[in-house]
Design an enzyme around this catalytic site. Structure first.
Site, short mmCIF file in Angstrom:
data_model
loop_
_atom_site.label_atom_id
_atom_site.label_comp_id
_atom_site.label_asym_id
_atom_site.label_seq_id
_atom_site.Cartn_x
_atom_site.Cartn_y
_atom_site.Cartn_z
N HIS A 1 9.27 -9.75 38.17
CA HIS A 1 8.87 -9.87 36.63
C HIS A 1 10.12 -10.29 35.40
O HIS A 1 11.09 -9.53 35.77
CB HIS A 1 8.14 -8.55 36.11
N ARG B 1 13.52 -16.81 33.01
CA ARG B 1 12.07 -17.18 33.51
C ARG B 1 12.37 -18.62 34.54
O ARG B 1 11.51 -18.43 35.36
CB ARG B 1 11.32 -17.57 32.25
N TYR C 1 1.21 -3.95 31.69
CA TYR C 1 0.60 -5.16 31.92
C TYR C 1 -0.79 -5.13 30.78
O TYR C 1 -1.80 -5.79 31.27
CB TYR C 1 0.10 -5.25 33.35
N PHE D 1 -7.76 -9.85 38.35
CA PHE D 1 -6.81 -9.30 39.00
C PHE D 1 -5.96 -8.15 38.73
O PHE D 1 -5.06 -7.54 39.24
CB PHE D 1 -5.67 -10.77 39.25
N LYS E 1 9.95 -6.09 41.84
CA LYS E 1 8.75 -5.49 42.00
C LYS E 1 8.96 -4.78 43.37
O LYS E 1 9.67 -5.01 44.22
CB LYS E 1 7.63 -6.40 42.23
N GLU F 1 9.05 -4.57 26.11
CA GLU F 1 9.17 -4.06 27.40
C GLU F 1 10.29 -3.23 27.63
O GLU F 1 10.34 -2.22 28.21
CB GLU F 1 9.27 -5.22 28.29
N ASN G 1 4.62 -11.59 44.17
CA ASN G 1 5.76 -12.75 43.71
C ASN G 1 7.18 -12.03 43.40
O ASN G 1 7.89 -12.62 42.60
CB ASN G 1 5.15 -13.43 42.75
N THR H 1 4.72 -18.37 38.27
CA THR H 1 4.26 -17.35 38.49
C THR H 1 3.65 -17.22 39.87
O THR H 1 3.68 -16.42 40.58
CB THR H 1 2.77 -17.09 37.56
N ARG I 1 11.02 -16.91 43.02
CA ARG I 1 9.88 -17.06 43.72
C ARG I 1 9.61 -18.05 44.74
O ARG I 1 9.16 -18.15 45.80
CB ARG I 1 8.87 -16.89 42.44
#
Ligand code: DAT
Ligand code: MG
Length: 148
Positions: free
Chosen positions: A115, A85, A49, A57, A9, A126, A112, A91, A102
């Site tokens: 992704h 993950r 998203y 949010f 990100k 995706e 964070n 998250t 993270r």
């Protein structure tokens, strides 16, 4: 071979974490099958998203993702979705274990760093969105040393 979509990100790019993140996936034994630095527009971020569009949010999440360049990647390997993950961590960085990306590099859910697709099905969606031409077709010569 299973594929997943990973994105560094804008905060991860600005903070110089791209190399560290790539390194963690490489050293684990996953294979890089696509990568590009890009700035996405609002419509594209909203599409990525879309499942979260009802969340309070959502707007700030989209603002964050379009605030600077991101590094979009395809990674391949055994169980890469689930294991990816785990490498990324929970998250909310307050709950991400040390040793995860993270857990090591973030304190805030809205910053964070990274992704990762949460299922094989979403990884396919995706990858189709971010890499319309698909993955680069190549095989690492290290594969026999990583997989039986
Ligand atoms: P993940 O990125 O771990 O798959 P998610 O898909 O539920 O998590 O949410 C996508 C992103 O939205 C997440 O990385 C950060 C943001 N987000 C999630 N929950 C949030 C919350 N409660 N407050 C603020 N941002 C949140
Ligand atoms: Mg998610």
């Amino acid at each position: 071979m299973e594929h997943t979509f990973i994105m560094v990100k804008p905060d991860g790019v600005q903070r110089g974490l791209v190399g560290e993140i790539i390194s963690r996936f490489e050293k684990k034994g996953f294979y890089l099958k696509g990568m590009k630095l890009m700035k996405v527009d609002r419509k594209f971020a909203e599409k990525h998203y879309a499942d979260l569009s009802a969340k309070p949010f959502f707007k700030s999440l989209v603002e964050y993702i379009i605030s600077g360049p991101v590094v979009a990647m395809i990674w391949a390997g055994k169980n890469v979705v689930t294991t990816g993950r785990k490498i990324i961590g929970a998250t909310n960085p307050s709950e991400s274990a040390p040793g995860t990306i993270r857990g090591d590099f973030a304190v805030e859910v809205g910053r964070n760093v990274i992704h990762g697709s949460d299922s094989v099905e979403n990884a396919k969606k995706e990858i189709a969105l971010w890499f319309p031409d698909g993955a680069v077709n190549w095989e690492s010569s290290l594969r026999p040393w990583i997989s039986e």
